[in-house]
Design a protein around this motif. Structure first.
Motif: not given
Ligand SMILES: [Zn+2]
Length: 222
Positions: A5-7, A32-34, A67-69, A103-105, A107-109
């Protein structure tokens, strides 16, 4: 959020900015995930698990501020925008890739439990809607998001099938009662990071492959 879904977010970015090459877009939505995979393998960021892993909520993304903040994402997005706009003289790429990266963070939020910090060095509070606390609902929301990306892009039926099937391939991971390979991840956070690395590449390749006839064909401006 699940890698597929990120992709799939690359479909939205491509529809909006069709003249930006798809490979940098695909890398940006998952950068971010890499970084998370690399930082976990190096031990810079930390993941823990319950003694028995039945679903995603038995895995805890305990420490991942680099990575994720929100701060790390804003920093990387601005850096990307500056690099492409001023150094490489590609301002439209700069905007599109900064949007893809951010978009990554976001969607993770929208899906994670409260595990996303404001910035490195600020340990609390952490943010996330908590959706992953109820994994099957999270999966339904994620599939709906993947389908939305496909619909926005006006992709083929094969692309839709790939998005839905790759989501369903993770079913045991979202359904505590359904035991699957996630059990092998108990107390194996580096193995988990490596598995996520494979998921990232698989998801990006699937989206690229099943949309490859359509990349850059929309009439949006760039
Ligand atoms: Zn993530």
């Amino acid at each position: 959020m699940n890698a597929i879904n990120h992709a799939a977010t690359a479909l939205i970015i491509n529809k909006k900015w069709p003249n930006v090459p798809i490979i940098p877009v695909l890398i940006s939505v998952q950068l971010v995930e890499f970084l998370w995979v690399i930082f976990n393998l190096l031990g810079v960021e930390i993941t823990t698990t319950e003694p028995v892993v039945r679903a995603v909520n038995d895995i805890h993304l305990a420490y991942m501020p680099f990575s994720h903040s929100m701060g790390a994402t804003i920093f990387l997005a601005i850096l990307t925008w500056l690099l492409f706009t001023y150094t490489l003289k590609r301002p439209v790429w700069g905007v599109a890739l900064a949007a893809a990266l951010s978009s990554h963070v976001l969607l993770d939020l929208a899906t994670h439990v409260q595990d996303i910090a404001i910035a490195p060095g600020i340990d609390t509070p952490k943010f996330g809607t908590g959706l992953y606390g109820i994994p099957l609902i999270a999966l339904a929301v994620e599939i709906a998001y993947g389908i939305f990306c496909w619909w926005y892009f006006q992709g083929t039926k094969l692309l839709l099938a790939a998005i839905v099937l790759l989501n369903l391939a993770s079913l045991s991971f979202y359904w505590p009662a359904l035991l699957g390979p996630e059990q092998l991840l108990a107390a194996e956070p580096k193995l988990f990071a490596a598995v996520i690395g494979v998921h990232i590449v698989t998801g990006l390749f699937a989206i690229w492959f099943f949309a490859k006839e359509q990349w850059g064909q929309s009439s949006g401006g760039a």
